[in-house]
Design a protein around this motif. Structure first.
Motif, PDB file in Angstrom:
ATOM      1  N   PRO A 135       0.841  -1.202   0.000  1.00 17.89           N
ATOM      2  CA  PRO A 135       0.000   0.000   0.000  1.00 17.89           C
ATOM      3  C   PRO A 135       0.869   1.241   0.000  1.00 17.89           C
ATOM      4  CG  PRO A 135       0.108  -0.950   2.191  1.00 17.89           C
ATOM      5  CD  PRO A 135       0.813  -1.915   1.271  1.00 17.89           C
ATOM      6  N   ALA A 136       0.250   2.387  -0.157  1.00 17.00           N
ATOM      7  CA  ALA A 136       0.994   3.646  -0.147  1.00 17.00           C
ATOM      8  C   ALA A 136       1.702   3.840   1.202  1.00 17.00           C
ATOM      9  CB  ALA A 136       0.040   4.813  -0.404  1.00 17.00           C
ATOM     10  N   TYR A 137       2.922   4.350   1.152  1.00 12.50           N
ATOM     11  CA  TYR A 137       3.711   4.546   2.358  1.00 12.50           C
ATOM     12  C   TYR A 137       3.049   5.593   3.255  1.00 12.50           C
ATOM     13  CZ  TYR A 137       7.644   5.763   5.373  1.00 12.50           C
ATOM     14  OH  TYR A 137       8.451   6.011   6.457  1.00 12.50           O
ATOM     15  N   ALA A 138       2.898   5.268   4.519  1.00 11.22           N
ATOM     16  CA  ALA A 138       2.277   6.183   5.475  1.00 11.22           C
ATOM     17  C   ALA A 138       3.112   6.301   6.739  1.00 11.22           C
ATOM     18  CB  ALA A 138       0.866   5.713   5.819  1.00 11.22           C
ATOM     19  N   TRP A 145      12.117  -7.016   3.498  1.00 10.07           N
ATOM     20  CA  TRP A 145      11.342  -5.802   3.722  1.00 10.07           C
ATOM     21  C   TRP A 145      12.127  -4.860   4.630  1.00 10.07           C
ATOM     22  CZ3 TRP A 145       5.369  -6.423   4.392  1.00 10.07           C
ATOM     23  CH2 TRP A 145       4.878  -7.299   3.417  1.00 10.07           C
ATOM     24  N   VAL A 146      12.136  -3.577   4.280  1.00 10.12           N
ATOM     25  CA  VAL A 146      12.715  -2.549   5.129  1.00 10.12           C
ATOM     26  C   VAL A 146      11.566  -1.678   5.636  1.00 10.12           C
ATOM     27  CG1 VAL A 146      14.302  -0.608   5.294  1.00 10.12           C
ATOM     28  CG2 VAL A 146      14.865  -2.559   3.832  1.00 10.12           C
ATOM     29  N   SER A 147      11.330  -1.712   6.938  1.00 10.34           N
ATOM     30  CA  SER A 147      10.206  -1.008   7.546  1.00 10.34           C
ATOM     31  C   SER A 147      10.720   0.136   8.413  1.00 10.34           C
ATOM     32  CB  SER A 147       9.373  -1.977   8.389  1.00 10.34           C
ATOM     33  OG  SER A 147       8.313  -1.327   9.034  1.00 10.34           O
ATOM     34  N   ALA A 148      10.115   1.322   8.258  1.00 11.88           N
ATOM     35  CA  ALA A 148      10.533   2.506   9.006  1.00 11.88           C
ATOM     36  C   ALA A 148       9.780   2.604  10.327  1.00 11.88           C
ATOM     37  CB  ALA A 148      10.293   3.761   8.184  1.00 11.88           C
ATOM     38  N   ALA A 149      10.417   3.248  11.313  1.00 12.16           N
ATOM     39  CA  ALA A 149       9.799   3.420  12.627  1.00 12.16           C
ATOM     40  C   ALA A 149      10.206   4.762  13.211  1.00 12.16           C
ATOM     41  CB  ALA A 149      10.215   2.297  13.572  1.00 12.16           C
ATOM     42  N   PRO A 188       2.359  -2.834   6.725  1.00 11.49           N
ATOM     43  CA  PRO A 188       2.763  -2.673   5.322  1.00 11.49           C
ATOM     44  C   PRO A 188       2.892  -1.213   4.895  1.00 11.49           C
ATOM     45  CG  PRO A 188       1.067  -4.354   5.518  1.00 11.49           C
ATOM     46  CD  PRO A 188       1.165  -3.685   6.855  1.00 11.49           C
ATOM     47  N   GLN A 189       2.161  -0.311   5.538  1.00 15.79           N
ATOM     48  CA  GLN A 189       2.227   1.093   5.174  1.00 15.79           C
ATOM     49  C   GLN A 189       3.498   1.777   5.682  1.00 15.79           C
ATOM     50  OE1 GLN A 189      -1.822   2.409   6.543  1.00 15.79           O
ATOM     51  NE2 GLN A 189      -1.981   3.082   4.420  1.00 15.79           N
ATOM     52  N   ARG A 190       4.285   1.065   6.492  1.00 10.40           N
ATOM     53  CA  ARG A 190       5.558   1.609   6.959  1.00 10.40           C
ATOM     54  C   ARG A 190       6.749   0.964   6.238  1.00 10.40           C
ATOM     55  NH1 ARG A 190       6.186   4.324  12.014  1.00 10.40           N
ATOM     56  NH2 ARG A 190       4.190   5.123  12.777  1.00 10.40           N
TER      57      ARG A 190
END
Length: 219
Positions: free
Chosen positions: A79-82, A166-170, A189-191
């Protein structure tokens, strides 16, 4: 679509120029890639996909024409990055599937590792673990880094299947031990900033398209 809502010829031309620039950036990223999963290549790919889609839409809206190519976009899988614009932390999640195709080779490699263990650090325990397939897997994955196992899979009697990273931001780094009991259940998934997938299904799709093209030529 009404004439008032149509893009201008200049807008179509600008979209075409954006595709050209994105193509140049993508080629430069590929030529200078630093590894199989270079994020610069992935980013350039997505930029090219977005530019190509925008050009295709404007070309169709203005001239009722389409381009002869299609680039799959990242939005087909995510999904779109949020997430945060400037993340202070990140999580890297990796999944790699393997088939155990040569159990004897796997066991032999595990025994080799366990035989090299000094007595005072548990050689007998390692040898016992290496006596079964599931124990041998524990020995090998305890000895080698995942990337080394991936590059030497045949030596270990394994055959690689699908894989993804997957690289996920926080916003912040989680507290120590916070997610250890369920490490993969809280992935949003949006992160996800980017992901890299490897699967034989992509090759099969390409082969199928090539065969279809051959069939059309043959007829």
């Amino acid at each position: 679509m009404s004439d008032a809502a149509q893009p201008t010829a200049a807008e179509v031309r600008a979209a075409a120029e954006a595709v050209k620039a994105a193509l140049d950036r993508h080629l430069a990223a590929v030529e200078n890639r630093t590894g199989e999963d270079d994020p610069a290549v992935y980013e350039a790919f997505n930029t090219l996909a977005v530019a190509a889609e925008a050009y295709d839409e404007r070309l169709y809206d203005r001239y009722d024409e389409v381009t002869p190519f299609e680039i799959p976009g990242a939005d087909e899988t995510l999904p779109a990055y949020a997430g945060p614009e400037e993340p202070n932390a990140l999580s890297v999640l990796i999944r790699r599937d393997y088939a155990v195709v040569e159990p004897e080779r796997l066991l032999a490699q595990a025994r080799r590792v366990s035989d090299a263990e000094p007595e005072d650090v548990g050689r007998s325990g390692a040898q016992t673990a290496a006596a079964s397939v599931h124990g041998a897997l524990g020995v090998l994955f305890g000895e080698y880094e995942p990337d080394e196992i991936s590059s030497r899979q045949k030596e270990f009697g394994l055959e690689e299947g699908d894989s993804t990273l997957w690289v996920s931001a926080a916003e912040d780094l989680p507290e120590p031990g916070e997610w250890l009991s369920a490490p993969f259940e809280q992935v949003d998934p949006q992160r996800v900033v980017c992901r890299f997938d490897v699967s034989s299904v992509f090759d099969e799709d390409e082969l199928g398209e090539e065969l279809d093209d051959l069939d059309e030529v043959g007829h």
